[in-house]
Design an enzyme around this catalytic site. Structure first.
Site, PDB file in Angstrom:
ATOM      1  N   LYS A   1      90.673  -7.869  12.356  1.00 37.08           N
ATOM      2  CA  LYS A   1      89.728  -8.736  11.631  1.00 37.08           C
ATOM      3  C   LYS A   1      89.917  -8.634  10.124  1.00 37.08           C
ATOM      4  O   LYS A   1      89.999  -9.643   9.426  1.00 37.08           O
ATOM      5  CB  LYS A   1      88.261  -8.339  11.942  1.00 37.08           C
ATOM      6  CG  LYS A   1      87.884  -8.411  13.385  1.00 37.08           C
ATOM      7  CD  LYS A   1      86.386  -8.145  13.579  1.00 37.08           C
ATOM      8  CE  LYS A   1      85.934  -6.736  13.239  1.00 37.08           C
ATOM      9  NZ  LYS A   1      86.470  -5.699  14.127  1.00 37.08           N
TER      10      LYS A   1
ATOM     11  N   ARG B   1      77.182  -8.389  14.320  1.00 36.51           N
ATOM     12  CA  ARG B   1      77.625  -7.552  15.441  1.00 36.51           C
ATOM     13  C   ARG B   1      76.578  -7.489  16.549  1.00 36.51           C
ATOM     14  O   ARG B   1      76.806  -6.808  17.544  1.00 36.51           O
ATOM     15  CB  ARG B   1      77.889  -6.125  14.940  1.00 36.51           C
ATOM     16  CG  ARG B   1      79.353  -5.840  14.598  1.00 36.51           C
ATOM     17  CD  ARG B   1      79.437  -4.430  14.061  1.00 36.51           C
ATOM     18  NE  ARG B   1      80.716  -3.800  14.210  1.00 36.51           N
ATOM     19  CZ  ARG B   1      81.579  -3.626  13.213  1.00 36.51           C
ATOM     20  NH1 ARG B   1      81.306  -4.093  12.023  1.00 36.51           N
ATOM     21  NH2 ARG B   1      82.706  -2.983  13.415  1.00 36.51           N
TER      22      ARG B   1
ATOM     23  N   ARG C   1      95.732   3.748  12.217  1.00 42.13           N
ATOM     24  CA  ARG C   1      95.043   3.475  10.948  1.00 42.13           C
ATOM     25  C   ARG C   1      94.407   4.760  10.422  1.00 42.13           C
ATOM     26  O   ARG C   1      94.389   5.009   9.221  1.00 42.13           O
ATOM     27  CB  ARG C   1      93.980   2.395  11.172  1.00 42.13           C
ATOM     28  CG  ARG C   1      93.236   1.985   9.918  1.00 42.13           C
ATOM     29  CD  ARG C   1      92.335   0.801  10.166  1.00 42.13           C
ATOM     30  NE  ARG C   1      91.210   1.111  11.021  1.00 42.13           N
ATOM     31  CZ  ARG C   1      90.366   0.199  11.538  1.00 42.13           C
ATOM     32  NH1 ARG C   1      90.547  -1.074  11.292  1.00 42.13           N
ATOM     33  NH2 ARG C   1      89.360   0.554  12.296  1.00 42.13           N
TER      34      ARG C   1
ATOM     35  N   ARG D   1      89.240   7.536   7.260  1.00 37.27           N
ATOM     36  CA  ARG D   1      87.975   7.307   7.965  1.00 37.27           C
ATOM     37  C   ARG D   1      87.862   8.245   9.156  1.00 37.27           C
ATOM     38  O   ARG D   1      88.701   8.223  10.042  1.00 37.27           O
ATOM     39  CB  ARG D   1      87.916   5.844   8.453  1.00 37.27           C
ATOM     40  CG  ARG D   1      87.632   4.857   7.369  1.00 37.27           C
ATOM     41  CD  ARG D   1      87.694   3.436   7.899  1.00 37.27           C
ATOM     42  NE  ARG D   1      86.812   3.186   9.035  1.00 37.27           N
ATOM     43  CZ  ARG D   1      86.637   1.976   9.582  1.00 37.27           C
ATOM     44  NH1 ARG D   1      87.280   0.937   9.093  1.00 37.27           N
ATOM     45  NH2 ARG D   1      85.832   1.831  10.602  1.00 37.27           N
TER      46      ARG D   1
ATOM     47  N   ARG E   1      82.565   3.475  19.751  1.00 38.54           N
ATOM     48  CA  ARG E   1      82.614   2.202  19.017  1.00 38.54           C
ATOM     49  C   ARG E   1      83.009   1.064  19.958  1.00 38.54           C
ATOM     50  O   ARG E   1      82.457  -0.030  19.878  1.00 38.54           O
ATOM     51  CB  ARG E   1      83.605   2.300  17.844  1.00 38.54           C
ATOM     52  CG  ARG E   1      83.100   3.186  16.708  1.00 38.54           C
ATOM     53  CD  ARG E   1      84.206   3.537  15.739  1.00 38.54           C
ATOM     54  NE  ARG E   1      84.687   2.393  14.976  1.00 38.54           N
ATOM     55  CZ  ARG E   1      85.826   2.392  14.299  1.00 38.54           C
ATOM     56  NH1 ARG E   1      86.613   3.466  14.299  1.00 38.54           N
ATOM     57  NH2 ARG E   1      86.190   1.339  13.609  1.00 38.54           N
TER      58      ARG E   1
END
Ligand code: AMP
Length: 196
Positions: free
Chosen positions: A14, A89, A128, A134, A146
């Site tokens: 996204k 969301r 990532r 993160r 998640r």
């Protein structure tokens, strides 16, 4: 003014697509995840609250998220468009967004749902995590949570937007360039007033 939502599970691409679109079309880029991370970095009260949920892989409560985004929407009246990344969301968030836009005689014009199989998502997020810094990209349990949250709270939005005839399902395994081309084409149709 065009309002576009980049939709999909974590790791679907996204952010990558939203940034490319915002460069190409000059749209304002609104990413709630980035906004929360900025608050965390600046150690604001909202940041402290958000971190509690983000670290567990849960969603930040609707009320907090909606209040944060309200300002962003009204802040840019001159923009040619807004691209939302990671928002809405939940159904509640989508309903509030619709109301806010309606107050300004606007609506969501297109929702691009990036479809990617779960095993690929997990690999992408872990990759990532090697550079993103993160925590929620490195702990497998948080990643799993998640993805669960995506299925229970976020995925029902596909039906919500499909009923409004603005949902475009996109194969997220295609190359970044190809996805960008497909989405751009649809946005150009909408800008010309001749497309769903
Ligand atoms: P993202 O950068 O979009 O992957 O978001 C990172 C985290 O921020 C998510 O896992 C949620 O905990 C939180 N978050 C971001 N956007 C929202 C939202 N629209 N509603 C609730 N929580 C959100």
């Amino acid at each position: 003014m065009i309002n576009v939502v980049m939709f999909g599970p974590p790791g679907a691409g996204k952010g990558t697509q939203a940034k490319l679109l915002s460069e190409k079309f000059g749209f304002v880029y609104v990413a709630t995840g980035d906004m929360f991370r900025n608050h965390i970095k600046n150690e604001t009260p909202l940041g402290k609250l958000a971190q509690f949920y983000i670290d567990k892989g849960d969603l930040v409560p609707d009320e907090v998220t909606v209040n944060m985004i309200k300002e962003e929407i009204t802040k840019n009246p001159e923009a040619s468009g807004i691209i939302f990344d990671g928002f809405p969301r939940t159904i509640v968030q989508a309903e509030v967004l619709d109301e806010l836009l309606k107050d300004n005689n606007q609506k969501i014009d297109a929702v691009f749902a990036l479809e990617v199989p779960e095993e690929v998502l997990i690999q992408r997020i872990l990759n990532r995590g090697k550079t993103s810094g993160r925590k929620d990209d490195t702990d497998p349990r948080t990643i799993k949570r998640r993805l669960e949250k995506y299925h229970t709270a976020t995925e029902p939005l596909k039906k919500y937007y499909d009923e409004k005839q603005v949902l475009h399902s996109i194969d997220g395994l295609q190359s970044i360039d190809e996805i960008h081309r497909l989405i751009s084409e649809i946005i150009e149709h909408i800008q010309n007033g001749d497309g769903r």
